[in-house]
Design a protein around this motif. Structure first.
Motif, PDB file in Angstrom:
ATOM      1  N   PHE A  82      19.476 -10.028   5.464  1.00 53.91           N
ATOM      2  CA  PHE A  82      20.436  -9.519   6.477  1.00 53.91           C
ATOM      3  C   PHE A  82      20.754 -10.677   7.602  1.00 53.91           C
ATOM      4  O   PHE A  82      21.726 -10.678   7.966  1.00 53.91           O
ATOM      5  CB  PHE A  82      19.916  -8.533   7.253  1.00 53.91           C
ATOM      6  N   SER A  83      19.943 -11.763   7.557  1.00 56.52           N
ATOM      7  CA  SER A  83      20.437 -12.889   8.121  1.00 56.52           C
ATOM      8  C   SER A  83      21.391 -13.796   7.506  1.00 56.52           C
ATOM      9  O   SER A  83      22.195 -14.527   8.321  1.00 56.52           O
ATOM     10  CB  SER A  83      19.137 -13.826   8.590  1.00 56.52           C
ATOM     11  N   LYS A  84      21.747 -13.504   6.478  1.00 61.33           N
ATOM     12  CA  LYS A  84      22.845 -14.009   5.793  1.00 61.33           C
ATOM     13  C   LYS A  84      24.379 -13.448   6.567  1.00 61.33           C
ATOM     14  O   LYS A  84      25.353 -14.336   6.396  1.00 61.33           O
ATOM     15  CB  LYS A  84      23.003 -13.773   4.556  1.00 61.33           C
ATOM     16  N   PHE A  85      24.307 -12.496   7.106  1.00 61.69           N
ATOM     17  CA  PHE A  85      25.516 -11.799   7.904  1.00 61.69           C
ATOM     18  C   PHE A  85      25.749 -12.268   9.218  1.00 61.69           C
ATOM     19  O   PHE A  85      26.732 -12.401   9.640  1.00 61.69           O
ATOM     20  CB  PHE A  85      25.392 -10.460   7.786  1.00 61.69           C
ATOM     21  N   GLY A  86      24.524 -12.787   9.807  1.00 60.57           N
ATOM     22  CA  GLY A  86      24.612 -12.943  11.224  1.00 60.57           C
ATOM     23  C   GLY A  86      23.152 -13.264  11.759  1.00 60.57           C
ATOM     24  O   GLY A  86      22.132 -13.059  11.072  1.00 60.57           O
ATOM     25  N   LEU A 124      29.634  -5.089  10.396  1.00 55.94           N
ATOM     26  CA  LEU A 124      29.889  -5.888   9.059  1.00 55.94           C
ATOM     27  C   LEU A 124      28.742  -5.313   7.869  1.00 55.94           C
ATOM     28  O   LEU A 124      29.056  -5.201   6.737  1.00 55.94           O
ATOM     29  CB  LEU A 124      30.067  -7.344   9.161  1.00 55.94           C
ATOM     30  N   VAL A 125      27.583  -5.554   8.423  1.00 59.24           N
ATOM     31  CA  VAL A 125      26.632  -5.237   7.494  1.00 59.24           C
ATOM     32  C   VAL A 125      26.599  -3.760   7.054  1.00 59.24           C
ATOM     33  O   VAL A 125      26.320  -3.449   5.955  1.00 59.24           O
ATOM     34  CB  VAL A 125      25.017  -5.287   8.183  1.00 59.24           C
ATOM     35  N   ASN A 149      25.992  -0.729   2.809  1.00 58.71           N
ATOM     36  CA  ASN A 149      25.841   0.724   2.627  1.00 58.71           C
ATOM     37  C   ASN A 149      26.184   1.277   1.500  1.00 58.71           C
ATOM     38  O   ASN A 149      27.226   1.012   0.931  1.00 58.71           O
ATOM     39  CB  ASN A 149      26.737   1.689   3.909  1.00 58.71           C
ATOM     40  N   ASN A 150      25.286   2.030   0.708  1.00 59.82           N
ATOM     41  CA  ASN A 150      25.452   2.634  -0.502  1.00 59.82           C
ATOM     42  C   ASN A 150      25.403   1.491  -1.566  1.00 59.82           C
ATOM     43  O   ASN A 150      26.067   1.545  -2.764  1.00 59.82           O
ATOM     44  CB  ASN A 150      26.503   3.567  -0.535  1.00 59.82           C
ATOM     45  N   THR A 151      24.903   0.228  -1.548  1.00 59.78           N
ATOM     46  CA  THR A 151      24.707  -0.832  -2.459  1.00 59.78           C
ATOM     47  C   THR A 151      23.231  -0.769  -2.949  1.00 59.78           C
ATOM     48  O   THR A 151      22.545  -0.195  -2.436  1.00 59.78           O
ATOM     49  CB  THR A 151      25.153  -2.043  -1.907  1.00 59.78           C
ATOM     50  N   ASN A 178      17.125  -2.923  -6.853  1.00 57.79           N
ATOM     51  CA  ASN A 178      16.975  -1.888  -7.782  1.00 57.79           C
ATOM     52  C   ASN A 178      17.144  -0.429  -7.027  1.00 57.79           C
ATOM     53  O   ASN A 178      16.813   0.666  -7.955  1.00 57.79           O
ATOM     54  CB  ASN A 178      16.087  -1.796  -8.822  1.00 57.79           C
ATOM     55  N   SER A 179      17.297  -0.495  -5.941  1.00 57.91           N
ATOM     56  CA  SER A 179      17.259   0.875  -5.147  1.00 57.91           C
ATOM     57  C   SER A 179      18.844   1.076  -4.470  1.00 57.91           C
ATOM     58  O   SER A 179      19.196   0.081  -3.955  1.00 57.91           O
ATOM     59  CB  SER A 179      16.309   0.895  -4.130  1.00 57.91           C
ATOM     60  N   LYS A 180      19.257   2.271  -4.310  1.00 55.49           N
ATOM     61  CA  LYS A 180      20.480   2.119  -3.736  1.00 55.49           C
ATOM     62  C   LYS A 180      20.175   2.738  -2.240  1.00 55.49           C
ATOM     63  O   LYS A 180      19.699   3.809  -1.874  1.00 55.49           O
ATOM     64  CB  LYS A 180      21.417   3.424  -4.325  1.00 55.49           C
ATOM     65  N   ILE A 181      20.549   1.713  -1.274  1.00 56.04           N
ATOM     66  CA  ILE A 181      20.047   2.039   0.283  1.00 56.04           C
ATOM     67  C   ILE A 181      21.352   2.351   0.834  1.00 56.04           C
ATOM     68  O   ILE A 181      22.338   2.458   0.452  1.00 56.04           O
ATOM     69  CB  ILE A 181      19.792   0.539   0.847  1.00 56.04           C
ATOM     70  N   SER A 182      20.884   3.081   2.003  1.00 56.62           N
ATOM     71  CA  SER A 182      22.129   3.836   2.803  1.00 56.62           C
ATOM     72  C   SER A 182      21.850   3.042   4.220  1.00 56.62           C
ATOM     73  O   SER A 182      20.465   2.944   4.687  1.00 56.62           O
ATOM     74  CB  SER A 182      21.929   5.101   2.907  1.00 56.62           C
ATOM     75  N   LEU A 183      22.708   2.708   4.952  1.00 55.79           N
ATOM     76  CA  LEU A 183      22.739   2.222   6.367  1.00 55.79           C
ATOM     77  C   LEU A 183      23.381   3.022   7.425  1.00 55.79           C
ATOM     78  O   LEU A 183      24.520   3.310   7.014  1.00 55.79           O
ATOM     79  CB  LEU A 183      23.145   0.736   6.272  1.00 55.79           C
ATOM     80  N   ASP A 184      22.931   3.197   8.632  1.00 58.40           N
ATOM     81  CA  ASP A 184      23.647   3.653   9.734  1.00 58.40           C
ATOM     82  C   ASP A 184      22.827   3.115  11.134  1.00 58.40           C
ATOM     83  O   ASP A 184      21.909   2.523  10.778  1.00 58.40           O
ATOM     84  CB  ASP A 184      23.399   5.048   9.556  1.00 58.40           C
ATOM     85  N   TYR A 185      23.682   3.210  11.892  1.00 62.50           N
ATOM     86  CA  TYR A 185      23.064   2.909  13.227  1.00 62.50           C
ATOM     87  C   TYR A 185      21.738   3.830  13.767  1.00 62.50           C
ATOM     88  O   TYR A 185      21.711   4.956  13.277  1.00 62.50           O
ATOM     89  CB  TYR A 185      23.867   2.938  14.479  1.00 62.50           C
ATOM     90  N   ALA A 186      20.725   3.170  14.209  1.00 60.82           N
ATOM     91  CA  ALA A 186      19.422   3.894  14.387  1.00 60.82           C
ATOM     92  C   ALA A 186      19.491   4.777  15.801  1.00 60.82           C
ATOM     93  O   ALA A 186      20.447   4.426  16.645  1.00 60.82           O
ATOM     94  CB  ALA A 186      18.135   2.731  14.597  1.00 60.82           C
TER      95      ALA A 186
END
Length: 248
Positions: A145-149, A181-182, A187-189, A193-201
């Motif tokens: 994740f630090s690659k994005f910012g 951006l992250v 999200n959904n990538t 080998n696992s499909k992750i999901s992202l949202d604000y905590a």
């Protein structure tokens, strides 16, 4: 890539950055093992000795990373992992004291995050990451994740009482532009080998209606914009900034 799949003379191998791996199923190929190890650090060389007659591997091999810390990190994370039903065996080839090795790896992420937390104000750009592969740890999240910012705190993975990952964690960024951006890009990538999901905590406190509220709402974004306008997102000292933009 074929140049890395060859046996190196002992004189050319950096034993401090190398691992022995064994108890392999016949289905494990050099390419499969390379794809596994490359997720933990740049791989310089990988070799699996083969039977001269049958041309099949003999159930073990050697991998050399570019960085000795990546070898130790890989050993810690993959020890006991199962491939095709067989428990993977890993062993370092160097002779460094184990206490020194643990110290080096244990401070890799925490030192970096501590330095950042002293410089940046937490505006609430906290992202919830779900469905994490059990092999993923805090260092892997930091590197990804630090690659994005700017990640201003050490990523957090929730674990049970035995220290096993519960499959989700949190990453806190220095601004909402990065966290937005992250979420958009990841999200959904597929991550290891696992499909992750992202949202604000979710925030720790409840909203005015008594329901849980996620970070990244309008109020937080206004406060963050005000802090940025007044050049308060980066703190020159250890002083904190409250929601009114004043130092406590």
């Amino acid at each position: 890539m074929s140049s890395i799949f060859r046996k190196l003379p002992d004189s050319e191998r950096n034993t401090n950055a190398s691992l022995y791996f064994g108890n392999l199923d016949p289905q494990c190929s050099e390419l499969l093992m390379y794809e596994l190890f490359i997720q933990f650090g740049p791989v310089k060389n990988i070799n699996m000795p083969k039977d001269r007659v049958l041309k099949t591997h003999q159930g073990y091999g050697f991998v050399e990373f570019k960085n000795p810390l990546d070898a130790k990190y890989t050993e810690d994370i993959l020890r006991g992992a199962r491939l095709y039903g067989k428990s993977l065996k890993l062993k370092r080839l160097d002779s460094k004291p184990q206490t020194q090795q643990r110290s080096q790896v244990g401070t890799y992420v925490s030192t970096k995050s501590e330095l950042l937390s002293d410089k940046y104000i937490d505006v609430g750009a906290r992202v919830f990451v779900n469905n994490l592969n059990p092999l993923i740890d805090e260092k892997f999240l930091m590197n990804t994740f630090s690659k994005f910012g700017t990640v201003i705190k050490e990523p957090e993975i929730k674990r049970d009482h035995e220290g096993t990952s519960m499959g989700f964690g949190f990453v806190t960024f220095g601004d909402f532009e990065t966290s937005d951006l992250v979420i958009e890009k990841l999200n959904n990538t597929i991550l290891m080998n696992s499909k992750i999901s992202l949202d604000y905590a979710f925030k720790s406190e409840l909203g005015e209606n008594g329901k849980r509220v996620r970070h990244g709402d309008e109020a937080e974004r206004k406060l963050a914009a005000n802090a940025k306008k007044n050049n308060l997102l980066k703190s020159k000292s250890n002083g904190r900034v409250n929601k009114k933009g004043k130092h406590k």
